[in-house]
Each structure stands twice: as structure tokens, then as C-alpha cells.
Motif scaffolding. Sequence first.
Motif, PDB file in Angstrom:
ATOM      1  N   SER A   7       6.130  14.560 -65.614  1.00 25.05           N
ATOM      2  CA  SER A   7       5.136  15.470 -66.191  1.00 25.05           C
ATOM      3  C   SER A   7       5.202  15.440 -67.720  1.00 25.05           C
ATOM      4  O   SER A   7       4.163  15.458 -68.414  1.00 25.05           O
ATOM      5  CB  SER A   7       5.390  16.902 -65.678  1.00 25.05           C
ATOM      6  OG  SER A   7       5.297  16.957 -64.279  1.00 25.05           O
ATOM      7  N   THR A  93      -6.199  21.365 -60.968  1.00 18.00           N
ATOM      8  CA  THR A  93      -4.891  21.760 -60.419  1.00 18.00           C
ATOM      9  C   THR A  93      -4.596  23.242 -60.607  1.00 18.00           C
ATOM     10  O   THR A  93      -3.436  23.684 -60.511  1.00 18.00           O
ATOM     11  CB  THR A  93      -3.779  20.947 -61.095  1.00 18.00           C
ATOM     12  OG1 THR A  93      -3.915  21.089 -62.509  1.00 18.00           O
ATOM     13  CG2 THR A  93      -3.858  19.491 -60.701  1.00 18.00           C
ATOM     14  N   LEU A  96      -1.895  24.341 -63.165  1.00 18.12           N
ATOM     15  CA  LEU A  96      -0.518  23.967 -62.823  1.00 18.12           C
ATOM     16  C   LEU A  96       0.278  23.538 -64.048  1.00 18.12           C
ATOM     17  O   LEU A  96       1.401  24.002 -64.290  1.00 18.12           O
ATOM     18  CB  LEU A  96      -0.541  22.851 -61.765  1.00 18.12           C
ATOM     19  CG  LEU A  96       0.832  22.254 -61.389  1.00 18.12           C
ATOM     20  CD1 LEU A  96       1.714  23.311 -60.743  1.00 18.12           C
ATOM     21  CD2 LEU A  96       0.652  21.044 -60.461  1.00 18.12           C
ATOM     22  N   TYR A 110      10.488  30.660 -59.424  1.00 17.40           N
ATOM     23  CA  TYR A 110       9.439  29.740 -58.946  1.00 17.40           C
ATOM     24  C   TYR A 110       9.337  28.471 -59.809  1.00 17.40           C
ATOM     25  O   TYR A 110       8.480  27.636 -59.590  1.00 17.40           O
ATOM     26  CB  TYR A 110       8.091  30.447 -58.888  1.00 17.40           C
ATOM     27  CG  TYR A 110       7.649  31.051 -60.201  1.00 17.40           C
ATOM     28  CD1 TYR A 110       6.972  30.285 -61.158  1.00 17.40           C
ATOM     29  CD2 TYR A 110       7.915  32.395 -60.486  1.00 17.40           C
ATOM     30  CE1 TYR A 110       6.573  30.854 -62.343  1.00 17.40           C
ATOM     31  CE2 TYR A 110       7.514  32.955 -61.684  1.00 17.40           C
ATOM     32  CZ  TYR A 110       6.831  32.188 -62.607  1.00 17.40           C
ATOM     33  OH  TYR A 110       6.431  32.739 -63.782  1.00 17.40           O
ATOM     34  N   LEU A 113       9.555  25.197 -57.926  1.00 21.65           N
ATOM     35  CA  LEU A 113       8.361  24.929 -57.137  1.00 21.65           C
ATOM     36  C   LEU A 113       7.220  24.383 -58.014  1.00 21.65           C
ATOM     37  O   LEU A 113       6.525  23.444 -57.632  1.00 21.65           O
ATOM     38  CB  LEU A 113       7.927  26.222 -56.432  1.00 21.65           C
ATOM     39  CG  LEU A 113       8.941  26.829 -55.430  1.00 21.65           C
ATOM     40  CD1 LEU A 113       8.416  28.151 -54.881  1.00 21.65           C
ATOM     41  CD2 LEU A 113       9.191  25.839 -54.305  1.00 21.65           C
ATOM     42  N   VAL A 114       7.021  25.008 -59.209  1.00 25.91           N
ATOM     43  CA  VAL A 114       5.975  24.533 -60.133  1.00 25.91           C
ATOM     44  C   VAL A 114       6.283  23.108 -60.587  1.00 25.91           C
ATOM     45  O   VAL A 114       5.393  22.233 -60.629  1.00 25.91           O
ATOM     46  CB  VAL A 114       5.863  25.482 -61.340  1.00 25.91           C
ATOM     47  CG1 VAL A 114       4.891  24.895 -62.379  1.00 25.91           C
ATOM     48  CG2 VAL A 114       5.407  26.850 -60.914  1.00 25.91           C
ATOM     49  N   ARG A 116       8.046  20.868 -59.017  1.00 21.86           N
ATOM     50  CA  ARG A 116       7.893  19.916 -57.898  1.00 21.86           C
ATOM     51  C   ARG A 116       6.436  19.523 -57.726  1.00 21.86           C
ATOM     52  O   ARG A 116       6.105  18.343 -57.601  1.00 21.86           O
ATOM     53  CB  ARG A 116       8.450  20.573 -56.634  1.00 21.86           C
ATOM     54  CG  ARG A 116       8.406  19.672 -55.391  1.00 21.86           C
ATOM     55  CD  ARG A 116       8.647  20.494 -54.154  1.00 21.86           C
ATOM     56  NE  ARG A 116       7.593  21.523 -53.995  1.00 21.86           N
ATOM     57  CZ  ARG A 116       7.637  22.485 -53.079  1.00 21.86           C
ATOM     58  NH1 ARG A 116       8.680  22.614 -52.287  1.00 21.86           N
ATOM     59  NH2 ARG A 116       6.640  23.373 -52.987  1.00 21.86           N
ATOM     60  N   ASP A 117       5.562  20.543 -57.758  1.00 21.26           N
ATOM     61  CA  ASP A 117       4.128  20.248 -57.587  1.00 21.26           C
ATOM     62  C   ASP A 117       3.596  19.419 -58.772  1.00 21.26           C
ATOM     63  O   ASP A 117       2.774  18.504 -58.595  1.00 21.26           O
ATOM     64  CB  ASP A 117       3.344  21.546 -57.470  1.00 21.26           C
ATOM     65  CG  ASP A 117       3.678  22.316 -56.193  1.00 21.26           C
ATOM     66  OD1 ASP A 117       4.208  21.665 -55.267  1.00 21.26           O
ATOM     67  OD2 ASP A 117       3.408  23.525 -56.164  1.00 21.26           O
ATOM     68  N   LYS A 120       4.538  15.768 -58.465  1.00 22.25           N
ATOM     69  CA  LYS A 120       3.712  15.037 -57.507  1.00 22.25           C
ATOM     70  C   LYS A 120       2.384  14.614 -58.129  1.00 22.25           C
ATOM     71  O   LYS A 120       1.903  13.511 -57.905  1.00 22.25           O
ATOM     72  CB  LYS A 120       3.460  15.918 -56.293  1.00 22.25           C
ATOM     73  CG  LYS A 120       4.692  16.153 -55.433  1.00 22.25           C
ATOM     74  CD  LYS A 120       4.353  17.032 -54.241  1.00 22.25           C
ATOM     75  CE  LYS A 120       5.589  17.301 -53.363  1.00 22.25           C
ATOM     76  NZ  LYS A 120       5.274  18.176 -52.204  1.00 22.25           N
ATOM     77  N   VAL A 121       1.785  15.511 -58.919  1.00 26.20           N
ATOM     78  CA  VAL A 121       0.491  15.200 -59.553  1.00 26.20           C
ATOM     79  C   VAL A 121       0.667  14.215 -60.711  1.00 26.20           C
ATOM     80  O   VAL A 121      -0.231  13.417 -61.019  1.00 26.20           O
ATOM     81  CB  VAL A 121      -0.181  16.496 -60.025  1.00 26.20           C
ATOM     82  CG1 VAL A 121      -1.503  16.187 -60.731  1.00 26.20           C
ATOM     83  CG2 VAL A 121      -0.407  17.449 -58.870  1.00 26.20           C
TER      84      VAL A 121
END
Length: 532
Positions: A7, A93, A96, A110, A113-114, A116-117, A120-121
Motif C-alpha cells: 500500500s 474502496t 479504505l 481494527y 483489518l484495514v 489487510r484489505d 489486497k487492493v
Amino acid sequence: MLDFPKSERALTQVRNRLVVRLLAHRTFVITLILAVFYCVLLLAGRLTGLFPFWFQPWSVAVVPALGFLIAVLIPMRPGKLAAAHAVDRFHDTKDLFLTLNSLGSSSCEYSPLVGRDAEKVADKIDAEKIVPYQWEHPSLVTACTLGILLLGAYFVPTLDPFGNVAVAKQGEQQRKLLEETERVTKARKAVLESKEVDEENSEGVEKALDKLTKIGFEQAKKGEKRENQLKLNQHQKEIGEMYRKLNSGELRSLFDKAKTDQQLGALNDEEKFRKWQKELQQGSSESMQNEVEKMAEKIEELAKEKDPVKKTEIERQLKKQIKEMSDFSENKAGSKDLKAALQRAMEQLDAAKNEELSKEAMQALKESLDVAKEEMKALSQSARDLKKLEDALELISQAKQLNSEDKLDGEMFDGEMSLEDYAEMYAELMGQQGEGTGGEGMGDSESVEEDDAIKTDFIDEKSKSAIQKGKILMSMKTKGLSEAGEIKEEDYKRVVGEINQSLDAVIDQEQIPPGYVDGIKKYFDSLEKTPQ
């Protein structure tokens, strides 16, 4: 931001492209604004003539360059927040990456979790698609704008309603002329310094004369007439060439008496110019240098003078002095280099009227007058060289005559001898040679008047076969033997007389060195005697 490398890398790429696109857009907009200002100033400058030379064709390149510089200096660069917003908008997204960017280095429940997502993007993020470069339209508009400015710089006419253009052009021309004259003056000054014009004679003449005394005279040996003759001939040829070269140049005009009476009589200050000419012929330029010193004093006076009326009068006097000396150098002295130095001084005096160039022009004017003084020294040195070479040729002629009588001996005197010493010695030897007519065996002669009435036993037995009636034999172009025939005595004398009448003119035209003149004249004098 937490440790989410994919990212992080994707957002950095997007941010960089945003910076480049923003910089290009700013450059485009600023360039168009500057182009409008350039066009307005160009028309104002050309049509009013107030600043017409500011907008040369090359100046059009300043517009985009200045636009880019201003765009770079403007702050507010897009950061990672803008990059995250662009990614979220393109990939939909739901903020995101904005959320990921807002987390910073803080640890929340969290956050994994943020991250991880986002990771992926991140594999799907294409920075080129998110921030495309749209360069075609801006580039075309910029090119057309600059082309219009370039055409305007070339073809918009320059008007001069207030006379500013003429003044500016004159000042620019004077500056260029001043720079050129300064360059030529410095180059000529270097040449004159290498010639050592303060010496009595030039280096080449000194070497030739020294060679003549060391080899031609000192090494002459009694009883070796042939060897002596060959050496003297060689020196005579070398020195004769130097003499002819000098006498056929500027000095030919200086020593031309017919030209003197014609040209000097037309000059204003005849007495002063005759003095200059006479001194130059004698190898001196003292009076001319003194005149230049007076000019230098007036230049100092002109630089200090504030009254415009007095300045104009001093300038007028300086111009008059420079022009008179320039006319003299051209018409009588025949020195092109001296005239050129004075011409540069005249141009620099004109440039001094421009207040912006006044100080620089005054300094250049002084340097030109200094070079003019050196040119005068060079001219007087050449006159001394010519006289020295002429004396040397006459001395060689005497040495050859003494050698023919086997009286030339380099060991007659010991020690260093100059040309003057040899001239005195040879003159003494020549005098002794001519004293034999009234000497031993002749007795004291008395003048006895002739009386044709007295009858004697003398019988006239003059031969009549030497010259017979027939064709004229004299021809200066025919080689070999003439045809047999007769010639009348009066025709023979007439032809020889015509030759003698034109002899002086031919000698002068052919620039015969002095050492040869006496022999040529003696030969033609012998032709006047009718063969018996």
C-alpha cells in the motif's frame, strides 16, 4: 502508517504522478499568462519605439522557461492524502486508503483489518490509470502560442515616433565600433612592440649590415679578387632587395619631391607639414610626436570640462588636428598604418560624445594616439633604414672598385669597424687612387693656348671604315650581332642622346639602387663618343 509495504509503494507512485501532472498544468497556465504579457509588451515596444530591442526572436524562449520556473517555485504539492483519495475514488474502496493513511503510526484494534484489505487492493493499483498524463492538448496550445510570439518578434515593424530607436541604434553601433577599434589597437600595439621601433635601425637591416662588415669587408683578402667579388655581389643583391622593398613602399611617397610640391602646397599649415616631412626624411618624427602630446593634453582637458560650449570647441580643435595629421600621413608620408591609427582615434572621439560610452571612449582614444606615436617611430626608423642601406650600397660599389685594383684588404685595420669607418677608409683609398694624374713622370703642366693658324706637319688620318653609311644598329631589344651596314654620325649621336635624356626617368622608375647608378651612367656616357 503501519507496516503495509504494498500500500505504501502504491500510494507513493500515485502521489509522484499527481505532483508531475500538477506541475505541468501550472506551467501551461503560467506560460499562457506570460505569453499574453509578452505580446502586449512586444506591441507596445515596437509601435512606440520606447524599448524596441527587448523582444528579439530568441527572447520567446524565455516565456516557457520562466513559466516552468514559477510553477516549480509555487508551494502546495499533493501528499499521500491526495494520493489515497485518488485511489479510493478510482477503485471505489469506500475510503479504505484514506482510513489507512489516517491511522498513521497509531495502533488500533481494527488497524490490522484495514491494512489487510488495503494490501489486497494494492496489488490491483495502476498509478498510470489512476493519474493519466493528458499532454496532447496543452502541448499543442503552448506550441501555437509560442509560434505566434515568434512570428511577432520577426515581423512586427518597429516604429520610431519619439526618435528613441535612432538614438539606440546609433549608441549600439558606436559601442560595437568602439569595441572593434579597441581590439585592432591592442593587436597593432603588440606588433609594434615586437618590432622595437625605438632602436636606430630595424633588426633585419642591422643583421644585413653586420653581415656585410663581418663577411664582406673584414674577410676580404688582398690577391683574392674573385672570391671578394662573389661575396660583395651576394651582399649587394641582398641589401639591394631590401632597399628596393623599402623604397617601393610608403617611403617612395615620402621622398617623392614632385609629389611634395603638389600636395603640401594644398595643405593649410604648409610650413608645419614641410617640417614634418623634412624630419621624417632625416629619420626623425619628434615634431609629429610633440603634436600628439598636445592632443593628449586636450583629451585630458576635454574629460574634465563641464561646460558644453567649451567641450564642443575642444572637440572641434581635436578633430582638426587629427584630420590634418591623417591627411599628411596619407598624402605625403604614405603610411597606411599611421592613417588607420588616426582614423580609429577620430571614430573614438565621436563615440566619446555618447555619455554612456564617454569614459571608455576616452581611454580608447588615448591608446590609439599612443599607437600613432609608435607608428611615427616605425616610419622614421624605416627612413633611417633606407638611408643606411643606400650608404651600404655605395660602400659596396667602392669596395668592388678597390677590389678590381687589388687594393681591398680586410686586414688593413684591426678592431671593430663600423660602416662609417669603412666609408672613411675607402674614401681615402679612392682619393689616393685618383692622385696619379699629376704625379710622377708628368712634371708640372702649364696651360698652353692653341693657335690654329700655325702650320704643322700633322696629317689627319682618321679611319673612315669604323662607321659606314647604312642601317641604324642601335636597338635595345635585339640580341646578337646586327646586320652589316653604315650609320651616320649624327644619327648615332641622336639615338644615344635620346637614351641619355630618358636615363634618369628609367633609373627612377625601375628603382635602381644607388650602388648601380654610377656604373650605368658611365656606360651610357661612353656611348656618346663616336667610334674612331
